[in-house]
Design a protein around this motif. Structure first.
Motif, short mmCIF file in Angstrom:
data_model
loop_
_atom_site.label_atom_id
_atom_site.label_comp_id
_atom_site.label_asym_id
_atom_site.label_seq_id
_atom_site.Cartn_x
_atom_site.Cartn_y
_atom_site.Cartn_z
N SER A 69 51.57 42.04 41.31
CA SER A 69 51.30 43.27 42.06
C SER A 69 52.31 44.37 41.74
N ASP A 84 41.19 43.08 42.23
CA ASP A 84 41.25 41.99 43.19
C ASP A 84 41.35 40.67 42.44
N ARG A 86 41.07 37.52 43.16
CA ARG A 86 40.01 36.53 43.40
C ARG A 86 38.75 36.86 42.60
N ARG A 87 38.34 38.11 42.64
CA ARG A 87 37.13 38.52 41.91
C ARG A 87 37.35 38.46 40.40
N TRP A 115 40.93 30.06 47.44
CA TRP A 115 39.74 30.74 46.97
C TRP A 115 38.69 29.79 46.39
#
Length: 198
Positions: A69, A84, A86-87, A115
Protein backbone atom coordinates in the motif's frame (compact mmCIF):
# COMPACT_ATOMS: atom_id res chain seq x y z
CA UNK A 1 -7.22 -21.83 -13.55
CA UNK A 2 -3.90 -21.25 -11.85
CA UNK A 3 -3.47 -21.95 -8.16
CA UNK A 4 -2.07 -19.78 -5.38
CA UNK A 5 0.34 -21.77 -3.20
CA UNK A 6 1.85 -20.55 0.07
CA UNK A 7 5.41 -21.58 0.93
CA UNK A 8 6.47 -21.04 4.54
CA UNK A 9 9.07 -22.22 7.02
CA UNK A 10 7.81 -23.33 10.39
CA UNK A 11 9.55 -24.18 13.64
CA UNK A 12 8.79 -27.49 15.33
CA UNK A 13 6.61 -25.66 17.85
CA UNK A 14 4.44 -24.19 15.08
CA UNK A 15 5.84 -20.65 14.66
CA UNK A 16 5.77 -19.29 11.10
CA UNK A 17 6.71 -15.62 11.45
CA UNK A 18 10.13 -13.96 11.53
CA UNK A 19 12.29 -17.01 10.70
CA UNK A 20 15.35 -14.77 10.94
CA UNK A 21 14.83 -14.88 14.71
CA UNK A 22 14.98 -18.66 15.04
CA UNK A 23 16.97 -19.89 12.01
CA UNK A 24 20.73 -19.33 11.76
CA UNK A 25 21.43 -16.32 9.52
CA UNK A 26 23.67 -18.17 7.01
CA UNK A 27 21.00 -20.82 6.48
CA UNK A 28 18.06 -18.46 6.00
CA UNK A 29 18.96 -17.40 2.45
CA UNK A 30 19.26 -21.05 1.44
CA UNK A 31 15.89 -21.82 2.99
CA UNK A 32 14.22 -19.05 0.97
CA UNK A 33 16.00 -20.33 -2.15
CA UNK A 34 14.46 -23.75 -1.47
CA UNK A 35 10.99 -22.27 -0.97
CA UNK A 36 11.28 -20.41 -4.27
CA UNK A 37 12.86 -23.31 -6.22
CA UNK A 38 10.99 -24.23 -9.39
CA UNK A 39 8.68 -21.20 -9.31
CA UNK A 40 8.24 -18.73 -12.16
CA UNK A 41 6.10 -16.14 -10.40
CA UNK A 42 6.05 -15.25 -6.72
CA UNK A 43 3.67 -13.11 -4.70
CA UNK A 44 5.26 -11.09 -1.91
CA UNK A 45 4.04 -8.76 0.77
CA UNK A 46 5.88 -5.46 1.17
CA UNK A 47 8.00 -6.45 4.18
CA UNK A 48 9.18 -9.77 2.68
CA UNK A 49 9.90 -8.05 -0.64
CA UNK A 50 11.98 -5.30 0.95
CA UNK A 51 13.84 -7.72 3.20
CA UNK A 52 14.69 -10.50 0.74
CA UNK A 53 13.99 -9.67 -2.93
CA UNK A 54 17.36 -8.03 -3.54
CA UNK A 55 19.52 -10.23 -1.34
CA UNK A 56 18.32 -13.81 -1.93
CA UNK A 57 19.53 -15.38 -5.17
CA UNK A 58 16.40 -17.50 -5.62
CA UNK A 59 14.24 -14.38 -5.78
CA UNK A 60 16.39 -12.22 -8.05
CA UNK A 61 15.53 -13.81 -11.40
CA UNK A 62 11.86 -14.78 -10.89
CA UNK A 63 8.88 -12.55 -11.64
CA UNK A 64 7.87 -10.82 -8.40
CA UNK A 65 4.34 -9.50 -7.88
CA UNK A 66 4.22 -7.25 -4.83
CA UNK A 67 1.22 -6.26 -2.74
CA UNK A 68 2.07 -3.00 -1.01
CA UNK A 69 0.00 0.00 0.00
CA UNK A 70 3.08 2.24 0.17
CA UNK A 71 5.85 2.77 -2.43
CA UNK A 72 8.65 0.19 -2.51
CA UNK A 73 12.16 0.32 -3.97
CA UNK A 74 12.30 -1.25 -7.42
CA UNK A 75 14.04 -4.60 -7.90
CA UNK A 76 14.49 -6.25 -11.34
CA UNK A 77 11.57 -8.40 -12.56
CA UNK A 78 9.19 -6.79 -10.05
CA UNK A 79 5.69 -5.36 -10.41
CA UNK A 80 3.58 -3.70 -7.73
CA UNK A 81 -0.07 -4.77 -8.06
CA UNK A 82 -2.50 -1.86 -8.12
CA UNK A 83 -6.15 -1.77 -7.07
CA UNK A 84 -8.20 -3.86 -4.67
CA UNK A 85 -5.88 -6.81 -3.85
CA UNK A 86 -8.71 -9.31 -3.48
CA UNK A 87 -10.12 -8.54 -6.92
CA UNK A 88 -6.70 -8.31 -8.55
CA UNK A 89 -5.62 -11.72 -7.20
CA UNK A 90 -8.97 -13.34 -8.03
CA UNK A 91 -8.56 -12.07 -11.61
CA UNK A 92 -4.93 -13.27 -11.76
CA UNK A 93 -6.06 -16.78 -10.84
CA UNK A 94 -8.24 -16.82 -13.96
CA UNK A 95 -5.38 -15.86 -16.30
CA UNK A 96 -3.64 -18.90 -17.85
CA UNK A 97 -0.09 -19.32 -16.66
CA UNK A 98 2.10 -20.89 -13.99
CA UNK A 99 0.89 -21.16 -10.41
CA UNK A 100 1.48 -18.18 -8.13
CA UNK A 101 3.70 -18.93 -5.14
CA UNK A 102 3.62 -16.85 -1.98
CA UNK A 103 7.03 -16.90 -0.27
CA UNK A 104 6.83 -16.00 3.41
CA UNK A 105 4.52 -12.97 3.73
CA UNK A 106 2.36 -14.20 6.61
CA UNK A 107 -0.01 -11.21 6.52
CA UNK A 108 -0.65 -11.82 2.82
CA UNK A 109 -1.29 -15.53 3.46
CA UNK A 110 -3.81 -14.70 6.17
CA UNK A 111 -5.59 -12.33 3.79
CA UNK A 112 -5.66 -15.00 1.07
CA UNK A 113 -7.22 -17.44 3.53
CA UNK A 114 -9.83 -14.87 4.55
CA UNK A 115 -10.62 -14.18 0.88
CA UNK A 116 -10.72 -17.95 0.11
CA UNK A 117 -8.11 -17.55 -2.63
CA UNK A 118 -5.36 -19.81 -1.25
CA UNK A 119 -5.35 -23.33 -2.71
CA UNK A 120 -2.32 -25.12 -1.23
CA UNK A 121 0.22 -24.62 1.54
CA UNK A 122 3.71 -26.09 1.78
CA UNK A 123 5.40 -25.91 5.18
CA UNK A 124 9.12 -26.55 5.53
CA UNK A 125 9.31 -27.63 9.17
CA UNK A 126 12.64 -27.15 10.92
CA UNK A 127 13.81 -29.07 14.02
CA UNK A 128 14.18 -25.81 15.95
CA UNK A 129 12.04 -24.41 18.76
CA UNK A 130 11.19 -20.75 18.22
CA UNK A 131 9.77 -20.34 21.71
CA UNK A 132 7.50 -17.44 20.80
CA UNK A 133 5.94 -15.91 17.74
CA UNK A 134 2.89 -16.28 15.52
CA UNK A 135 1.33 -19.59 14.58
CA UNK A 136 -0.76 -20.16 11.44
CA UNK A 137 -4.37 -21.26 11.88
CA UNK A 138 -4.34 -24.66 10.16
CA UNK A 139 -7.86 -25.84 10.94
CA UNK A 140 -8.89 -25.71 7.28
CA UNK A 141 -5.76 -27.55 6.04
CA UNK A 142 -5.84 -31.17 4.94
CA UNK A 143 -2.45 -32.91 4.97
CA UNK A 144 -1.77 -34.48 1.57
CA UNK A 145 1.98 -35.16 1.69
CA UNK A 146 4.83 -35.40 4.17
CA UNK A 147 8.44 -36.11 3.29
CA UNK A 148 11.84 -35.83 4.97
CA UNK A 149 14.25 -33.17 3.81
CA UNK A 150 17.85 -32.31 4.59
CA UNK A 151 19.19 -31.57 8.07
CA UNK A 152 16.17 -33.02 9.84
CA UNK A 153 13.57 -30.87 8.10
CA UNK A 154 10.15 -32.13 7.05
CA UNK A 155 8.11 -30.84 4.13
CA UNK A 156 4.36 -30.96 4.68
CA UNK A 157 1.94 -30.29 1.83
CA UNK A 158 -1.64 -29.26 2.54
CA UNK A 159 -4.78 -28.66 0.51
CA UNK A 160 -6.94 -25.83 1.84
CA UNK A 161 -10.60 -26.75 2.39
CA UNK A 162 -13.02 -23.91 3.03
CA UNK A 163 -16.12 -24.66 5.09
CA UNK A 164 -19.44 -24.09 3.34
CA UNK A 165 -20.66 -21.91 6.22
CA UNK A 166 -17.30 -20.42 7.09
CA UNK A 167 -17.62 -21.88 10.60
CA UNK A 168 -15.34 -24.63 11.80
CA UNK A 169 -15.48 -26.53 15.04
CA UNK A 170 -12.99 -25.81 17.78
CA UNK A 171 -9.64 -27.55 17.59
CA UNK A 172 -9.35 -30.51 19.95
CA UNK A 173 -5.60 -30.97 19.74
CA UNK A 174 -2.79 -29.93 17.48
CA UNK A 175 -0.50 -32.45 15.83
CA UNK A 176 3.25 -32.10 16.27
CA UNK A 177 3.89 -31.32 12.59
CA UNK A 178 1.00 -28.98 11.99
CA UNK A 179 -1.95 -31.30 11.51
CA UNK A 180 -5.00 -30.97 13.71
CA UNK A 181 -7.63 -33.37 14.94
CA UNK A 182 -11.13 -31.96 14.95
CA UNK A 183 -14.72 -32.78 14.18
CA UNK A 184 -16.08 -30.83 11.23
CA UNK A 185 -19.42 -29.15 11.76
CA UNK A 186 -20.14 -28.33 8.14
CA UNK A 187 -23.69 -29.42 7.29
CA UNK A 188 -24.06 -31.83 4.41
CA UNK A 189 -27.02 -32.30 2.11
CA UNK A 190 -28.07 -35.80 1.13
CA UNK A 191 -27.41 -36.78 -2.47
CA UNK A 192 -29.54 -38.96 -4.64
CA UNK A 193 -27.74 -42.13 -5.63
CA UNK A 194 -26.83 -42.35 -9.31
CA UNK A 195 -28.07 -45.51 -10.92
CA UNK A 196 -26.89 -46.97 -14.18
CA UNK A 197 -29.47 -48.62 -16.39
CA UNK A 198 -28.65 -51.18 -19.05
Amino acid sequence: MRAIIANLCMSEDGIVDRPERWLPAPALGGVIDELAAGTNTVLLGRRTYEQYAGSVAGLRSVRKLVLASTPVAYQPHSEVLKGDPRRVLAALKQVPGPDLHVIGSLSLIRSLLRWRLLDDVTLQIHPVRAGQGTALDRRSFKLISLCAGLSGTLEAGYKVHYAATGALSSVESAGRWGGTRRTATVPSTPRTAIRAHA
